[in-house]
Write an enzyme that holds these catalytic residues in place. Structure first.
Site: not given
Length: 225
Positions: A16, A64
């Site tokens: 991340d 996503n």
């Protein structure tokens, strides 16, 4: 495992912070993803040297797809390009590649590349790289439940995306966020978690080693005493 007597052989990472890393440097989000992909390759090599048998990275989640279309399109192109470029190199280094996630709905050419990479590296034994792509932990459980007619956890495991994947000993998340974001929900039932403040492109070998050492200092009881 008692305190300090075992190393993490199976490691999963939530990579991340690519976007924030790029924004802080005045770069495009896609430039951040490219930098992050470079770090995946570097830490994969470190993992092999440090005795890790399986490394699983969160590449693209089922959620996503809601990102800006330009970012999604760029990620798909980057993913295809890197498979073509890096698979022969990883094959020479003894890396076995596996992709986990939903493949329906992906571009047929991308799916062909993924299958090619898996077939080309299938006999390698140095380390396995599991790439979670179009992956969601809940989606995996739902997909497994559709075909499950058994009774035991062991039987249910046979319906997950990768029956050869071990449960991670250690889950690492970068960027200072303290959640697992729908990642390996079944497999991480008893994993140890390490949360790091570095954005993923800044996650160095030293940070990786420190994460492994933190794991080694812990005691895992698996519900016992």
């Amino acid at each position: 495992m008692t305190e300090g007597d075992a190393r993490a052989r199976y490691v999963a990472i939530i990579t991340d912070g690519n976007g924030r890393w790029a924004t802080a440097r005045g770069l495009s989000v896609l430039a951040g993803h490219e930098a992050g992909a470079d770090i995946v390759k570097a830490r994969l090599r470190d993992a092999a040297e440090l005795g890790v048998s399986e490394l699983t990275v969160y590449s693209f989640s089922t959620e996503n797809w809601s990102r800006p279309q330009a970012e999604v399109d760029g990620l798909m192109m980057m993913f295809s390009r890197r498979i073509d470029r890096e698979t022969p190199e990883l094959d020479e280094e003894g890396v076995r590649m596996r992709f986990i996630g939903r493949r329906e709905g992906l571009d047929p050419e991308l799916r062909r590349r993924m299958e090619w990479a898996e077939e080309k590296t299938a006999d390698n034994t140095r380390i396995t790289l599991f790439v979670a792509f179009n992956y969601g932990g809940r989606a995996e459980i739902v997909d497994a439940a559709r075909t499950f007619n058994g009774e035991t956890e062991e039987e249910f495991r046979e319906h997950l995306y990768a029956t050869d994947m071990h449960d991670p000993d250690l889950l690492i998340r970068t960027s200072g966020e303290l959640r697992i974001s729908n990642y390996l929900l079944w497999q991480c039932a008893y994993s140890e978690f390490v949360f790091r403040d570095e954005l993923w492109p800044d996650f160095s070998r030293e940070a990786f080693v420190a994460s492994l050492e933190e794991y080694e200092a812990r005691r895992r009881r698996f519900g016992g005493r």
